[in-house]
Design a protein around this motif. Structure first.
Motif, PDB file in Angstrom:
ATOM      1  N   GLY A   1       0.563  -0.999  -0.332  1.00 49.82           N
ATOM      2  CA  GLY A   1      -0.589  -0.238  -0.219  1.00 49.82           C
ATOM      3  C   GLY A   1       0.875   1.074   0.085  1.00 49.82           C
ATOM      4  N   GLU A   2       0.465   2.427   0.403  1.00 49.24           N
ATOM      5  CA  GLU A   2       0.305   3.635   0.477  1.00 49.24           C
ATOM      6  C   GLU A   2       1.723   3.280   1.362  1.00 49.24           C
ATOM      7  OE1 GLU A   2       0.244   5.902  -1.422  1.00 49.24           O
ATOM      8  OE2 GLU A   2      -1.182   4.775  -2.635  1.00 49.24           O
TER       9      GLU A   2
ATOM     10  N   LEU B   1       6.426   1.581  -1.231  1.00 49.43           N
ATOM     11  CA  LEU B   1       5.725   1.807  -2.610  1.00 49.43           C
ATOM     12  C   LEU B   1       6.759   1.755  -4.035  1.00 49.43           C
ATOM     13  CD1 LEU B   1       2.978   1.602  -3.844  1.00 49.43           C
ATOM     14  CD2 LEU B   1       2.712   3.884  -3.636  1.00 49.43           C
TER      15      LEU B   1
END
Length: 182
Positions: A128-129, A133
């Motif tokens: 995810g962020e 990433l």
């Protein structure tokens, strides 16, 4: 004769094949370790002076920095048509400590079994962020293209021809220094 620092800048100015970041590293290497030579006229530099400059970094298990510095000094002095170039390796070898062999043993790291690659790729896709990433995206790109880290992490959209489905990596990022198409 010209001072060494003037000749060095002249040398750097005439070697446009050397990238800007490499030029900066070369200048820094000279600034940090060859300061005693910088204002000396090149025709007055002795092999003992070059050896003294190199001796300060000619230690440890790897002399790569020392070898780089010696080669750089030699190339700069050669540009002065100095036929008695004191940085020539044969003239310096006896003045420097013998190069020691690496004592570090290489560590063997198992590669990922190819059957596990889809699982790894899925895990990278699920990142995810956050700080991981970008690294996950780069690693996915490297997996898909099978290129080296330097080649893949420096990729630019301008290098990709979407119509031809072709990515052309510039020679300066290729290990073999030849442009490559993928």
């Amino acid at each position: 004769g010209l001072p060494f620092d003037v000749l060095a800048e002249h040398y750097f100015g005439h070697h446009t094949e050397i990238g800007a970041s490499q030029l900066d590293r070369n200048r820094a290497l000279l600034r940090l370790h060859a300061a005693p030579l910088m204002k000396r006229p090149v025709n007055r530099i002795t092999r003992q002076e070059v050896a003294d400059v190199l001796r300060s970094i000619w230690r440890g298990t790897s002399n790569s920095k020392g070898m780089k510095l010696r080669a750089l000094i030699e190339r700069i002095l050669n540009a002065a048509d100095n036929d008695r170039n004191p940085a020539t390796w044969g003239r310096l070898e006896s003045l420097l400590p013998a190069r020691s062999k690496k004592t570090r043993k290489s560590v063997k790291v198992a590669s990922l079994p190819y059957r596990q690659l889809p699982t790894l790729y899925a895990e990278l896709t699920a990142v995810g962020e956050g700080p991981g990433l970008t690294a996950a995206r780069v690693l996915r790109f490297l997996i898909l293209t099978s290129v080296r880290l330097k080649e893949g992490s420096g990729a630019r959209l301008s290098e990709i021809d979407y119509d031809k489905k072709l990515w052309t990596i510039p020679a300066d990022r290729m290990k073999i220094k030849e442009e490559g198409d993928f």
